[in-house]
Design an enzyme around this catalytic site. Structure first.
Site, PDB file in Angstrom:
ATOM      1  N   ASP A  70      36.864  29.493  49.467  1.00  0.00           N
ATOM      2  CA  ASP A  70      36.407  29.527  48.077  1.00  0.00           C
ATOM      3  C   ASP A  70      36.267  30.957  47.560  1.00  0.00           C
ATOM      4  O   ASP A  70      35.355  31.676  47.967  1.00  0.00           O
ATOM      5  CB  ASP A  70      35.065  28.793  48.003  1.00  0.00           C
ATOM      6  CG  ASP A  70      34.466  28.787  46.616  1.00  0.00           C
ATOM      7  OD1 ASP A  70      35.207  28.996  45.643  1.00  0.00           O
ATOM      8  OD2 ASP A  70      33.250  28.543  46.507  1.00  0.00           O
ATOM      9  N   ASP A  90      39.390  31.097  40.760  1.00  0.00           N
ATOM     10  CA  ASP A  90      38.473  30.395  41.657  1.00  0.00           C
ATOM     11  C   ASP A  90      39.179  29.272  42.411  1.00  0.00           C
ATOM     12  O   ASP A  90      39.422  28.200  41.876  1.00  0.00           O
ATOM     13  CB  ASP A  90      37.315  29.832  40.827  1.00  0.00           C
ATOM     14  CG  ASP A  90      36.202  29.277  41.677  1.00  0.00           C
ATOM     15  OD1 ASP A  90      36.361  29.201  42.903  1.00  0.00           O
ATOM     16  OD2 ASP A  90      35.153  28.911  41.113  1.00  0.00           O
TER      17      ASP A  90
END
Length: 513
Positions: free
Chosen positions: A107, A294
C-alpha cells in the site's frame, strides 16, 4: 478536518459486485539473474458463488526521465501480486526465523507493516488469517509499545514488535512492525489479505516506525531507490501483477515514463492538471488539484462535483438530491446573474446567503467541500447540505458557460446532474450494455494527457444476465487547502505502469502492456 486524513482513505469494493473468486497456489523459484519470483495462479469459480463485500480502509490518526535499467540484476527483487476482483492486489512476505508467511496489501498510501498476532484472542477476523507467533522466531525482539490505526470502516490495535522481514529474496533485518491484537468489523473477515505493508513516507507512519522500504534502502538491499507496480487488469490472466523493488521490468510498459515531482511528503502526492470527459474540460482543476497515487485504493476517488458529471456522461444511477433541485429552483436565476456579472465562483453561494461562513475563508482557498463543513458547529446540517448543493451547481453552471450554453440549457443540464449525485457510499451502478457508447475520460499530469477508456474505468463481473457493472469513480470531498484532491487508485495504476522514485522524490507513469 483540513485535508485528506487517515479516516478518509478507503479501498473501495462495492457491495453489489458478484464474486469472481480467485484461488491461488503459491510456488517459490529462483533464477540465475538473482530475481526471485513468487508464482501465483488463480482460477475463476462459478459466478453464482457470490458475496456482498465492501473493503474500506483509512489512515491512522497519527499518519499524516530515464527507464530504470537494472531489472534482472542482483539488486532488484520482484514480488508477483495476486489480483482479487481488480480490487485487491497482494503478495506474500515472511516474518521471523524460521519464516512465517503472510499475504499483505502493498500500500503506497500508508507506511506501517502490520499482521495479525497470535495474541489476538477476541477478534473473530484474526482466526480467519495467518497469525504471527513471536515465540517461534529466534530473531524476534520485544518492543511492546501499544498502538492503534483507525480505518474507514473499523480499526486495528496492538503493539510493536521487531523481527526480520523477508520480501522475495530480500531480508530486512530488525524491522519494526505491528502485531494486531484486535481487528474490528466484517471488513477484515472478508479481506483476502492478512495485513498491510505500507510503502508511503515515514511522515505518516504510526508511532514514527521506520517503513520497510526505508530499511531496504538503508541496509543497501537495493541499488536504486525506486520500486514499480504493474497491475494486471486482464481477468483471464493467471498473473495478478508485479511489484519490483530496485527496478522496473520493460516488458510491462511501453515508451518512456512521464515523471512529476512529489509535492508533499507523506503520501505520494503529485499535482494534477485538468480533467476531461470526452473532449470537454470540467474546469474543476484548472487551477490545479492535488492527487495521491495509492495502490491501496481500488477505485478512482474524486470530488463529488466532478464524479456527478461523470455519472451523467456515462448514465450511472445516482441518488436524487432534493436539496440540489431546491437550490436550482429557488436560487438558479441569482446564481446565473452573479456568474455572468463576473463574481468569483467561490463567492457566489455566500453572496446569496447559502454559505455564510465562506467570507471568513482565505480568498485563495477555493470552494470548500462537505467534509470540512461537517466540522463547523456553527452551521446546521440543513445549511451545510444546501451550501454543498449550491457550490456544486455553481461549478456545473460555470462549466457550461465556458461553452456558451444558454441559460435554459445550463439549468436543464444541472437538473439532470442532480439526479446523478452519487449514493451516500459513493459508488454508482451502470448498464453493462452501454459501455461501448461511453466517453473516454482524461487526466492531465505533467502536461501530458492520460486517457482512460470506458472498459478501463468500468468494473464488470459476470457475463450475460449475471453481469454487474459499476463506475470506477467514487466521490471523495477534501476541502482546501489540501483539496480538491483525487486518489489515483488501482483503476488508474492498472492502465499506467507506475514507478515510485523515493531517491528523487518523483512518480512516473507509462502505458502498461
Amino acid at each position: 478536518m483540513s485535508g485528506y486524513t487517515p479516516k478518509m482513505k478507503q479501498t473501495f469494493l462495492v457491495g453489489i459486485i458478484f464474486l469472481l473468486a480467485l484461488i491461488s497456489s503459491v510456488a517459490y523459484s529462483g533464477s540465475s539473474d538473482g530475481i526471485v519470483r513468487i508464482s501465483l495462479k488463480k482460477r475463476q469459480l462459478d459466478v453464482n458463488a457470490r458475496i456482498a463485500a465492501r473493503i474500506s480502509r483509512g489512515r491512522s490518526a497519527e499518519g499524516l526521465g530515464h527507464i530504470p535499467h537494472n531489472f534482472g540484476g542482483s539488486d532488484a527483487d520482484l514480488v508477483p501480486l495476486k489480483n482479487y476482483l481488480d480490487a485487491q492486489y497482494y503478495g506474500v512476505i515472511g516474518i521471523g526465523t524460521p519464516q512465517q508467511n503472510f499475504t499483505v496489501i502493498f500500500d503506497t498510501g500508508s507506511s506501517n507493516l502490520w499482521v495479525p498476532s497470535s495474541k489476538c484472542y477476541f477478534s473473530i477476523s484474526c482466526y480467519f488469517h495467518s497469525r504471527y507467533k513471536s515465540s517461534k522466531s529466534s530473531t524476534y525482539i520485544k518492543n511492546g509499545k501499544s498502538c492503534a490505526i483507525q480505518y474507514g470502516s473499523g480499526s486495528i490495535s496492538g503493539f510493536f514488535s521487531e523481527d526480520n522481514v523477508q520480501v522475495a529474496d530480500l531480508v530486512v533485518k530488525d524491522q519494526v512492525f505491528i502485531e494486531a491484537t484486535r481487528e474490528g468489523t466484517l471488513t477484515f473477515i472478508l479481506a483476502k489479505f492478512d495485513g498491510i505493508l505500507g510503502l508511503g513516507f515515514q511522515e505518516i507512519s504510526v508511532g514514527n516506525a521506520v517503513p520497510v522500504w526505508y530499511n531496504m534502502v538503508e541496509q543497501r538491499l537495493v541499488s536504486e531507490e525506486i520500486f514499480s507496480f504493474w497491475l494486471n487488469r486482464d481477468p483471464e490472466s493467471e498473473e495478478g501483477g508485479e511489484l519490483i523493488f530496485g527496478g522496473a521490468d520493460p516488458k510491462h510498459f511501453k515508451g518512456e515514463h512521464t515523471y512529476v515531482p512529489v509535492t508533499e511528503k507523506g503520501y505520494w502526492q503529485i499535482e494534477l492538471g485538468d480533467f476531461l470527459i470526452g473532449n470537454h474540460s470540467t474546469g474543476f482543476c484548472e487551477g490545479g488539484c492535488a492527487a495521491i497515487v495509492d495502490s491501496g485504493t481500488s477505485l478512482l476517488a474524486g470530488p463529488t462535483t466532478v464524479v456527478t458529471q461523470i455519472n451523467h456522461a456515462i448514465g450511472a444511477e445516482g441518488v436524487l438530491s432534493m436539496e440540489c433541485r431546491e437550490v436550482v429552483t429557488q436560487y438558479g436565476d441569482l446564481i446565473w446573474e452573479l456568474l455572468t456579472a463576473g463574481i468569483q465562483p467561490d463567492k457566489v453561494c455566500s453572496k446569496i446567503g447559502l454559505c455564510l461562513f465562506n467570507d471568513a475563508r482565505n480568498a485563495g482557498d477555493g470552494i470548500e467541500m462537505v467534509v470540512e463543513k461537517q466540522n463547523k458547529k456553527a452551521s446546521s446540517v440543513g445549511e451545510d447540505v444546501l451550501c454543498a448543493a449550491c457550490e456544486m451547481a455553481v461549478v456545473w453552471a460555470r462549466s457550461e458557460l465556458r461553452i456558451n450554453q444558454t441559460k435554459e440549457k445550463v439549468f436543464k443540464y444541472i437538473n439532470e446532474l442532480c439526479e446523478r449525485v452519487p449514493s451516500p457510499m459513493g459508488e454508482s451502478a451502470i448498464d453493462c450494455n452501454s459501455i461501448a457508447s461511453m466517453p473516454d475520460v482524461s487526466f492531465t499530469i505533467g502536461n501530458k494527457t492520460f486517457v482512460l477508456k470506458p472498459e478501463q474505468y468500468i468494473l464488470k463481473t459476470g457475463e450475460g444476465d449475471l453481469a454487474v457493472c459499476i463506475s470506477g469513480f467514487i466521490a471523495l470531498d477534501v476541502p482546501p487547502p489540501r483539496g480538491p484532491l483525487w486518489i489515483l487508485g488501482d483503476v488508474f495504476m492498472g492502465v499506467y505502469h507506475t514507478i515510485f522514485d523515493s531517491g528523487n522524490l518523483k512518480v512516473g507513469f507509462a502505458e502498461s502492456v
